[in-house]
Motif scaffolding. Structure first.
Motif, PDB file in Angstrom:
ATOM      1  N   ALA A 191     -15.490  -5.387   3.336  1.00 28.94           N
ATOM      2  CA  ALA A 191     -16.550  -5.025   2.402  1.00 28.94           C
ATOM      3  C   ALA A 191     -16.448  -3.533   2.121  1.00 28.94           C
ATOM      4  CB  ALA A 191     -17.913  -5.342   3.004  1.00 28.94           C
ATOM      5  N   VAL A 192     -17.017  -3.101   1.012  1.00 33.73           N
ATOM      6  CA  VAL A 192     -17.140  -1.665   0.762  1.00 33.73           C
ATOM      7  C   VAL A 192     -18.617  -1.278   0.774  1.00 33.73           C
ATOM      8  CG1 VAL A 192     -15.013  -1.552  -0.619  1.00 33.73           C
ATOM      9  CG2 VAL A 192     -17.220  -1.729  -1.761  1.00 33.73           C
ATOM     10  N   GLU A 193     -18.842  -0.074   1.239  1.00 30.61           N
ATOM     11  CA  GLU A 193     -20.208   0.449   1.301  1.00 30.61           C
ATOM     12  C   GLU A 193     -20.592   1.093  -0.020  1.00 30.61           C
ATOM     13  OE1 GLU A 193     -22.648   3.584   4.117  1.00 30.61           O
ATOM     14  OE2 GLU A 193     -20.730   4.231   3.315  1.00 30.61           O
ATOM     15  N   VAL A 194     -21.777   0.759  -0.504  1.00 35.36           N
ATOM     16  CA  VAL A 194     -22.382   1.524  -1.594  1.00 35.36           C
ATOM     17  C   VAL A 194     -23.315   2.517  -0.917  1.00 35.36           C
ATOM     18  CG1 VAL A 194     -23.950   1.399  -3.569  1.00 35.36           C
ATOM     19  CG2 VAL A 194     -22.129  -0.300  -3.294  1.00 35.36           C
ATOM     20  N   SER A 195     -22.953   3.797  -1.024  1.00 31.68           N
ATOM     21  CA  SER A 195     -23.634   4.853  -0.269  1.00 31.68           C
ATOM     22  C   SER A 195     -24.388   5.785  -1.200  1.00 31.68           C
ATOM     23  CB  SER A 195     -22.599   5.664   0.524  1.00 31.68           C
ATOM     24  OG  SER A 195     -23.186   6.858   1.013  1.00 31.68           O
ATOM     25  N   PHE A 212     -15.314   2.235 -10.300  1.00 29.86           N
ATOM     26  CA  PHE A 212     -14.739   1.741  -9.043  1.00 29.86           C
ATOM     27  C   PHE A 212     -15.453   0.452  -8.614  1.00 29.86           C
ATOM     28  CE2 PHE A 212     -14.254   1.523  -4.464  1.00 29.86           C
ATOM     29  CZ  PHE A 212     -13.030   2.084  -4.174  1.00 29.86           C
ATOM     30  N   LEU A 213     -16.780   0.463  -8.708  1.00 34.74           N
ATOM     31  CA  LEU A 213     -17.555  -0.702  -8.270  1.00 34.74           C
ATOM     32  C   LEU A 213     -17.303  -1.910  -9.168  1.00 34.74           C
ATOM     33  CD1 LEU A 213     -19.477  -1.285  -5.915  1.00 34.74           C
ATOM     34  CD2 LEU A 213     -21.388  -0.807  -7.455  1.00 34.74           C
ATOM     35  N   ARG A 214     -17.097  -1.665 -10.459  1.00 27.58           N
ATOM     36  CA  ARG A 214     -16.757  -2.776 -11.367  1.00 27.58           C
ATOM     37  C   ARG A 214     -15.436  -3.422 -10.961  1.00 27.58           C
ATOM     38  NH1 ARG A 214     -20.084  -3.446 -15.481  1.00 27.58           N
ATOM     39  NH2 ARG A 214     -21.381  -1.658 -16.034  1.00 27.58           N
ATOM     40  N   LEU A 215     -14.490  -2.586 -10.553  1.00 28.32           N
ATOM     41  CA  LEU A 215     -13.191  -3.116 -10.124  1.00 28.32           C
ATOM     42  C   LEU A 215     -13.324  -3.881  -8.802  1.00 28.32           C
ATOM     43  CD1 LEU A 215     -10.979  -0.031 -11.071  1.00 28.32           C
ATOM     44  CD2 LEU A 215     -11.173  -2.194 -12.320  1.00 28.32           C
ATOM     45  N   CYS A 216     -14.258  -3.463  -7.949  1.00 29.77           N
ATOM     46  CA  CYS A 216     -14.567  -4.215  -6.722  1.00 29.77           C
ATOM     47  C   CYS A 216     -15.128  -5.588  -7.084  1.00 29.77           C
ATOM     48  CB  CYS A 216     -15.591  -3.480  -5.864  1.00 29.77           C
ATOM     49  SG  CYS A 216     -15.005  -1.955  -5.124  1.00 29.77           S
ATOM     50  N   ARG A 217     -16.084  -5.569  -7.987  1.00 26.52           N
ATOM     51  CA  ARG A 217     -16.758  -6.805  -8.410  1.00 26.52           C
ATOM     52  C   ARG A 217     -15.747  -7.801  -8.979  1.00 26.52           C
ATOM     53  NH1 ARG A 217     -19.002 -10.584  -7.785  1.00 26.52           N
ATOM     54  NH2 ARG A 217     -20.134 -11.783  -9.337  1.00 26.52           N
ATOM     55  N   ARG A 218     -14.835  -7.295  -9.787  1.00 27.98           N
ATOM     56  CA  ARG A 218     -13.835  -8.158 -10.401  1.00 27.98           C
ATOM     57  C   ARG A 218     -12.984  -8.854  -9.338  1.00 27.98           C
ATOM     58  NH1 ARG A 218     -10.602  -4.973 -14.777  1.00 27.98           N
ATOM     59  NH2 ARG A 218     -12.717  -4.690 -15.541  1.00 27.98           N
ATOM     60  N   ARG A 219     -12.795  -8.175  -8.202  1.00 24.68           N
ATOM     61  CA  ARG A 219     -12.005  -8.752  -7.099  1.00 24.68           C
ATOM     62  C   ARG A 219     -12.875  -9.489  -6.086  1.00 24.68           C
ATOM     63  NH1 ARG A 219      -9.723  -4.515  -9.258  1.00 24.68           N
ATOM     64  NH2 ARG A 219      -7.462  -4.277  -9.321  1.00 24.68           N
ATOM     65  N   GLU A 220     -14.172  -9.585  -6.373  1.00 23.93           N
ATOM     66  CA  GLU A 220     -15.125 -10.233  -5.468  1.00 23.93           C
ATOM     67  C   GLU A 220     -15.136  -9.606  -4.080  1.00 23.93           C
ATOM     68  OE1 GLU A 220     -15.060 -14.487  -5.692  1.00 23.93           O
ATOM     69  OE2 GLU A 220     -14.831 -14.469  -7.871  1.00 23.93           O
TER      70      GLU A 220
END
Ligand code: ZN
Ligand code: FE
Ligand code: FE
Ligand code: ZN
Length: 269
Positions: A191-195, A212-220
């Motif tokens: 997981a990645v932290e949203v800080s 960056f977070l959109r690219l995380c979301r795209r990769r679930e």
């Protein structure tokens, strides 16, 4: 704002030498905010350098664990988890893994605060940015972050674009640096932290940024939440902005941890 159903997995204690307040006060603050869960994730002892203003010593680690576990067992109204924030330092991770294996952590956060020996997020060494090729620096950072993800030691990557802290950004598009890194993070299952800590730093922006977070979301890639509190009043700070960002990029769930197992729960409405 409504914080029930939310977590703050990034709380420090005075053992690291640069935080203030008793752990009980951090928990009191969480109770007052109505958070469902908090986790202490104080700085794991740095093995590559001795600096009592950066982390607890090895001798203190068992006392830290005992203190958090005792608190977890005595508090009602908010669950308290045992975490730890561990620096990714090439060459020291085998020893680190051995030390970590002696304890029953709920989660282990991996952080990159050092690049080739330079503490780039430390305001004492900020002159290190001067004259740098910032694109090459960022490329190195996201390569090391990917290495950290693949090390197998971590459940969560803390403040994943920390390299922006002081506002030194390369000109132009940096998504070609994010993409290969996030492919590695997704494959490793972290997981990645949203800080929210970045909001009070020179950069004035949540870690990670929206793109960056959109690219995380795209990769679930799952996300957790943290304030990186170094004092009790910082617990849960700026959570309204964090939840708004998560919703905007399409996240509907956040990750919870217990004994190093991840569970996803709906982001509260
Ligand atoms: Zn700290
Ligand atoms: Fe950190
Ligand atoms: Fe921290
Ligand atoms: Zn941190």
């Amino acid at each position: 704002m409504e914080t029930s159903g939310l977590v703050d997995y990034h709380l420090h204690t005075p053992r690291c030498g640069h935080a203030v307040g008793d752990p009980e006060e951090y928990v009191d603050r969480a109770l007052r905010l109505g958070l469902s869960e908090v986790g202490f994730s104080d700085h794991f002892p740095l093995l590559h350098l001795r600096d009592p203003t950066l982390s607890m010593s090895l001798e203190e680690l068992p006392h830290y664990v005992e203190e958090v576990n005792r608190l977890a067992g005595s508090v009602s109204g908010v669950r308290v988890r045992l975490g730890i924030e561990v620096d990714y330092i090439p060459g020291y991770m085998k020893r680190t893994a051995e030390i970590l294996s002696a304890y029953a952590f709920d989660y282990v956060m991996g952080s990159v605060h050092f690049l080739d020996g330079w503490g780039f997020d430390d305001s004492r060494y900020v002159e290190g940015y001067r004259g740098r090729d910032l694109y090459a620096l960022w490329a190195r950072y996201f390569q090391v972050l990917g290495d950290a993800a693949e090390s197998g030691l971590f459940d969560v990557l803390a403040h994943p674009d920390l390299i922006k802290k002081f506002g030194y950004r390369p000109p132009g598009d940096v998504t070609p640096l994010y993409e290969p890194c996030l492919d590695r993070v997704a494959a490793a299952g972290l997981a990645v932290e949203v800080s929210t800590a970045g909001l009070s730093k020179p950069v004035g922006e949540i870690y990670p940024g929206e793109e960056f977070l959109r690219l995380c979301r795209r990769r679930e890639i799952p996300v957790t939440l943290g304030s990186d509190a170094h004092s009790p009043e910082e617990v849960g700070r700026f959570y309204g902005a964090a939840v708004e960002l998560l919703r905007r990029v399409g996240y509907t769930e956040i990750a919870f941890f217990e004994r190093r197992r991840m569970r996803l729960a709906p982001l509260p409405a």
